[in-house]
Write an enzyme that holds these catalytic residues in place. Sequence first.
Site, PDB file in Angstrom:
ATOM      1  N   ARG B 325      11.868   5.400  11.611  1.00 38.06           N
ATOM      2  CA  ARG B 325      10.929   4.425  11.034  1.00 38.06           C
ATOM      3  C   ARG B 325      10.976   3.095  11.787  1.00 38.06           C
ATOM      4  NH1 ARG B 325       7.481   3.771   6.518  1.00 38.06           N
ATOM      5  NH2 ARG B 325       7.740   5.924   5.906  1.00 38.06           N
ATOM      6  N   GLU B 728       8.131  -1.145  -0.524  1.00 42.31           N
ATOM      7  CA  GLU B 728       8.827  -1.670   0.649  1.00 42.31           C
ATOM      8  C   GLU B 728       8.068  -2.718   1.462  1.00 42.31           C
ATOM      9  OE1 GLU B 728       9.282   2.518   1.690  1.00 42.31           O
ATOM     10  OE2 GLU B 728      11.239   1.988   2.480  1.00 42.31           O
TER      11      GLU B 728
END
Lengths: 493, 779
Positions: B325, B728
């Site tokens: 990520r 997030e």
Amino acid sequence: MRDTIRFLKGGQVVELENVGPTETVLDYLRLRCRQTGTKEGCGEGDCGACTVALGRLVDGKLVYQPVNSCILLLGMIDGAELVTVEDLALDSKLHPVQAAMVEFHGSQCGFCTPGFVMSLFTLYHAHGQEKSRKAVTEWIAGNLCRCTGYRPIVDAALDACFDAADDAFSWRANETRELLQKLADSRDVFIGESDSFFSSPATLDGLAALYGQHPDATLVAGATDVGLWITKQLRDLPKMIWLGRIEGLERVESSPSGVLIGAMATYETTEEAMSDLSPDLGVLWKRIGSKQVRASGTVGGNIANGSPIGDTPPALIALGTTLELHSSEGSRALPLEKFFLDYGKQDRNSGEFVTGLFVPRPSSNQAFRCYKISKRFDQDISSVMGAFRFTIDDGTITDARIAYGGMAATPKRAEHAERALTGALMDDPSTWGAGMQALLSDYKPMTDMRASAEYRMETARALLAKALMEISGTAPDEIRVLAIREADNDRAA
Amino acid sequence: MTVPLDSSDMPGPMKHVRKALPHDSAEMHVMGTATYIDDMPEPVGTLHVVPGWAREAVRGRIVSVNLDDVRSAPGVVAVLTAKDVPGINDCSSSFGGDPVLAEDEILFYGQVVFAVVATSRDAARRAAIRAKIEVSPITPILTPEDAIDADTTVLPDYQFRRGSPETGMTAAEEVLEGSMRIGGQEHFYLEGQVAMAQPQESGGMMVYTSTQHPTEVQHTVAKVLGVPDAAVTAEVRRMGGGFGGKESQANQWAALASLAARFTGQACKVRLDRDDDMIMTGKRHDFRVDWKIGYDLDGRIRAVDMEFLARCGYSPDLSLGVNDRTLFHADSSYFYPDASIRSRRLRTDTCSNTAFRGFGGPQGMLAAERMIDAIAIKLEKDPLDIRKLNFYDGERNLTPYGMPVEEFEVMHDLISQLEESSDYWNRRDDVNDFNSANAVLKKGLALTPVKFGISFTLKHLNQAGALVHLYTDGSVHLNHGGTEMGQGLYQKVAQVVAEEFGVTLDKVRITATNTSKVPNTSPTAASSGTDLNAMAAKVAAAEIKGRLIEFLCEQHQCGTDAIRFSDNKVFVADESFPLSEIAKQAHWARIQLSHAGFYATPGITWDRESATGRPFYYFAYGGACAEVTIDTMTGEMTVDRVDILHDVGHSINPAIDLGQIEGGFAQGMGWLTTEELVWDEKGRLRTHAPSTYKIPTAADIPADFNVQLYKGSGNPQSTVYRSKAVGEPPVMLANAVFCAINDAIASLSPGQIPNLDAPATPEAIMKAVQDLRSRRPSS
């Protein structure tokens, strides 16, 4: 002699015969009473999840203070009203601070929430607080929230906490006062056996006698440090003597010559007098621990146990503070800096205890400044703490008292720098250099989790420069981030 | 790929969805009646378990373990070591390597060697420190440099490569390079790790666990006990915060509680002391990022070369996904024509770093912002202009991993709205004026974008189940695989189900996540909780509703459009009936009023092996503008003002979403400013309590804090009510604070690029200031 403690809870007097010397209020609530609304977040008084309120009579007025129940000894709530989150809602009707927390979406995971609610409860009952964001953020600096970013909690507080109190506690305040007055007796409290006890003498003589008998006992004032010996270091402390019931020890007396601080005076109760000595002291005081810590923690206790993480001693040393000690042998006084012998080692004899300190007021030809540098503004321990008192006659420094924290194993005076600056001219910065240079011979700071040795030394010098720049008026414009912070607050208000 | 908005996604006025309703537990939170695991009534005879460890050891062979004094301590019932594990001694979430109890090696400071089971937690804690563990030390590998020298990794390297960065670099008019360090982060969930296990008949185990991943706890406990998964049930009603720190890190404590429960036959509870928690559990990965960027004199990027060197700790844990990520977000919002973006997953003898809100993304994005700032400083242009110049657009819209940025217009619009609402350009002038007038204090300003990919990059995790029952009194039992950690998932899903059934929210009973109700769940992570679980619950509710409609059509001989569910009633043409009555009738007619709903995110085609396909269903966007003041004598800093505009699509609950945005920002700001993890030269974590590890307090949030939800046309993808994930992405809004600090430092020496590392503590700021001052003025 009394062999119980007594306190109020939910309008009733609770009397306990069984009080362990190191039993905390949090354990009492959660383990003994199975009242689990109060949470343990850290067990060291740094997160506020365990906040409860203690109601006490101060000059006849009922005052509620937030305290960290995780490091508060059960015996220390003797004579007080204990209020926990379970006590607030009336027949499931939310208390105004609870309702505001719901309305403003002040909870997410909810674990810190009971602590916030209790802090806000004490703000709700506080007298004469000016309604401002700053007042709120100072009040809740000891409550950590990891979810919300605080904005909704601050909004809830602004909405709910600044009107006249109108809740079950204000309605029955007279009754509470009467009950608390009844609980306030002048008997010594002693619970346990001679090898394991919790005790709180009512007089100085009683203390001297008991401590003389048990010089191995632990003296506890606010327990904001001793509490951690119990919860974190798991020390065996079978004999506990709490100083909180000794009349007169909590005194704070301001006079033209200075401030007399009794050993049981808290950061909270000394704040006004210190702020009056110097605005910088006022700022420093508000940045010691948190509201909870300042409500319990004592200036004298922090000195007496020689905690290496005290932020006040450098300031007090620079001001020329003297310390008073007492034992069954008699009393003595000594300059504060002489008390700190080495890391964790103080000039305190067996059976001797701190009764108070005297902080001289700077005279008209003296200028005082102090600066606290830490990673976080509120409720942090300084990486460097610098305090400076210059006596200035006709533009010349005739005497310098400089003390730093974080630069040595103990709070320590910068003797070389003090000498080097004596004779320096306030209007000529080129005469300051020797003082700045001399700091290098005064300190050999350490690297630790708060800062590196290099940063500490650089910053120590920067703080000295800052003090001289400010006092001499040679500072270009504003040189404190703090002032910008305050301006931001005012602008947003 | 993009599904056009259709009217069924946008029904008329809603009763429950898009409402700023309080968190489902808000009243219980404020009354202290919300039950966390440590608050549950303990079964008679409950024992307490405390992990024991070698307090001086960092890395080494265990020579001897003497637990005699532990065993003889008051209240001790049992002391467990690796030998007592009947099954497999591992609690890893991925590739193994995480022993529940150390066998013959200490792999990091804080590794659990034994567990004390005692009649009270206090007794267990006091006993645990009496162990004598002799370890023959091995020099630990602590820093990225140590690990590179030793060439030791937990997982193979990985990279994205597009075009020819070498050629691009040569062709670029200018090239800059640098290196920055980005610190890790402790989760500091207010409720520490906790689990209570209750032995059941026939080898079963009931585990109450504070976890984001009950299924994994179930599987771990089964594996450790050597029993089938079906023998273990894991349940969690709520966590006191998770933030990724209870995705894999809850396994070990649930396993220890279960092991003790199996061993003693009693209920056993583990609740970690805060210091133990901070020492033993993994954190956000810290990085060294080496970067090189080629650009033209107008500020446009030509080529990028980035290497992300992550300290993963002693085991793989979730480091694969986290570091992937990072790469997925190393572009932030900028088009890189040629790019080489590489990742090394370094093995260090430290706690095993893990998931943390953003899951590697924040570090990737921060590095991208550093490069943009560097270009701007070098060209003496405003960083915002360089940002906008390099934004993805209609032509330049392929990410380095080949996924198109379809909603680039949202990004442009959002940033330009924020540019205006924050009054960026006037404030730029004000900041410049302030800096000219002040020698000691300097201000900085930055406006940075957020683009965050939504979906698990491990494709199989993008699925969810829900179990919905309609009872014959018209009340609804709601259960799904998502967990509640404060983010308001339970309430959002309940709103969706209430909307679907046309019932008031009080009719929907939210129940604890439980592996025996919905099995084989994914962790509540990757911001996906609502996208997945609300959809599965909607499917379940819709199925039951559909059965009722079918039944009613037959009963009343009408068409489906004559039937409407609203206000706890069912309207059939002009008549209305209480839902309870219809439910009773249906039950009498032997119609099933329960359904297990299922949802799998469509359109995800990522193939990691070939690094091709589409990893994300969509992107969530945001922007933040921050102004700071720094003291160039001490490094102190204050955040003066923050403006945020964030895209949540059509919000299911604007109050909850706002809370996620504000809270995420604050957490990101803490990561980049005050929160510093310090290991000493021996490899011991020195910041393991809130006294030394400083998360933001209320006063750290700027007084001038303006947060708005972006008013757009909703998620172009067919998500639940066209909402977007919000957990997030807001963390990365805080990049604006870091960039503003960098901007303030840069003002000291125009044309020179500061070397500011994260977190920007006073010391880090002073280091960058002094470094800048020590350089020769630029020619």
